[in-house]
Scaffold this active site. Sequence first.
Site, mmCIF file in Angstrom:
data_model
loop_
_atom_site.group_PDB
_atom_site.id
_atom_site.type_symbol
_atom_site.label_atom_id
_atom_site.label_comp_id
_atom_site.label_asym_id
_atom_site.label_seq_id
_atom_site.Cartn_x
_atom_site.Cartn_y
_atom_site.Cartn_z
ATOM 1 N N TYR A 1 31.026 -7.120 29.627
ATOM 2 C CA TYR A 1 31.326 -6.749 31.017
ATOM 3 C C TYR A 1 32.829 -6.582 31.123
ATOM 4 C CZ TYR A 1 31.818 -7.234 36.111
ATOM 5 O OH TYR A 1 32.128 -7.039 37.422
ATOM 6 N N ASP B 1 39.561 -6.257 25.675
ATOM 7 C CA ASP B 1 39.507 -6.772 27.036
ATOM 8 C C ASP B 1 39.695 -8.285 26.930
ATOM 9 O OD1 ASP B 1 38.809 -7.903 29.421
ATOM 10 O OD2 ASP B 1 37.056 -6.645 29.763
ATOM 11 N N LYS C 1 43.087 -12.713 35.270
ATOM 12 C CA LYS C 1 42.789 -14.139 35.441
ATOM 13 C C LYS C 1 44.023 -15.045 35.259
ATOM 14 C CE LYS C 1 37.870 -13.508 34.439
ATOM 15 N NZ LYS C 1 37.103 -13.617 35.655
HETATM 16 N N1 HOZ Z 1 32.238 -11.221 37.336
HETATM 17 C C1 HOZ Z 1 32.644 -12.570 37.410
HETATM 18 C C2 HOZ Z 1 32.067 -13.378 36.326
HETATM 19 N N2 HOZ Z 1 32.085 -12.841 35.031
HETATM 20 C C3 HOZ Z 1 32.257 -13.159 38.715
HETATM 21 C C4 HOZ Z 1 33.373 -13.213 39.621
HETATM 22 C C5 HOZ Z 1 33.121 -13.973 40.923
HETATM 23 O O1 HOZ Z 1 32.005 -13.973 41.424
HETATM 24 O O2 HOZ Z 1 34.057 -14.522 41.443
#
Ligand code: HOZ
Length: 428
Positions: A144, A239, A267
């Site tokens: 992802y 990534d 992050k």
């Molecule tokens: N896509 C995020 C986890 N891989 C989730 C982000 C969120 O819900 O804060």
Amino acid sequence: MKQDKSIALMKRSKEMIPAGVNSPVRAYLSVGGNPPFISKAKGASITDVDGNTYIDYVASWGPMILGHAHPKVVEAVCAAAKNGTSYGAPTPLEVEMAEEIISNVPSMDWVRMVSSGTEATMSALRLARGHTARSKIIKFEGCYHGHVDSLLVKAGSGGMTFGTPDSAGVPEGLARETLIATYNDLASVAALFETYPNQIAAVIVEPIAGNMGMIPPVEGFLEGLRTLTKKGGALLIFDEVITGFRVGLSGAQGLYGIDPDLTCLGKIIGGGLPVGAFGGKKEIMESIAPLGPVYQAGTLSGNPLAVTAGLTTLRLLREEGVYDALEEKGAYLAGGIREAFSAAGISVQSHRVGSMACNFFTDQPVVDYKSAKTCDTELFSRYFTGLLENGVYIAPSQFETGFVSVAHTREDLDKTIERVAKVARKLR
Ligand code: HOZ
């Protein structure tokens, strides 16, 4: 567990916000129950509006490596806010941030700040396509990279959790440009290069997969990607939105000794504020506007508050022994949890790299999307709910990663192991 206030807030929220949340996995649809609405967090703890406090292993999905509300980060952000919160103009802080990133991540000659990990991967893809004058990209099933159109094909995280790895709304023409390979399987990548000669702009990969649960690369996988991309004239994009500054100061590329062409960060480099960055080889980054023809811009890019939080975080991470301590805590916790599962007679595959970890509820080895999908998600849901009720906060999906922070104490880890053991015994 008291949840009256969270339930009332969810009810109100659902009247205005899809599923009551601003990011899908937060809705708890796959695990059931009402998500706690969070009112505050400090160190390794997070507290909801009903006054329940949990030991937190979500860490805001990765950024909070120092723990929540670290006094030095809070102080720096408050001081920065007094000087204004956004200028839309260059600042000295951005220069310091670029220096900090580049000096730690040797593959990055140049870097540009953006406001999220999604923006970073989106921009890196456009850059790769513009620079190589090719349109196809290879991504891995279950990886992802944010909710970029081209990358929401066979995607992990929420897509995997809710069984929608291919999002509606992504034009077919664009999805066709995304070729899918199998994580940890070089032959699947080689086959695509053979089928589409001189058409592949880039291979994008999470060097440690963190969005189909956490799956480390098998030996030789990342090296093989480097070789195949070089041979095929394509760029290799790492990534490292999750792994950057998480598994070491130079990320997964430092850990495994790989030199990607482009890297995406997010992050941790925002210290808990919205940030992303992408960068890499100078000759590629020169294609970015205004030097080159690939356009990319952002009103809040390099935002002074976000950069301040990030810079303060990165400087604290540079202090002696931080990553050794994270490794030690990660190993202690993972070891204790493994023992607890084994004593309860539950089969799990326990994965860990430093302070990233995940337990897959399956007896099969997990190396890719297909094997991750062998997990018993119903059992995971019961485990998740049991932990939440016992004051341990993990991601509400089998297909996410858990994070230990600098702020977790031995006492937190012991309490967690004890509670996992208690919950695991009831799962049988
Ligand atoms: N896509 C995020 C986890 N891989 C989730 C982000 C969120 O819900 O804060």
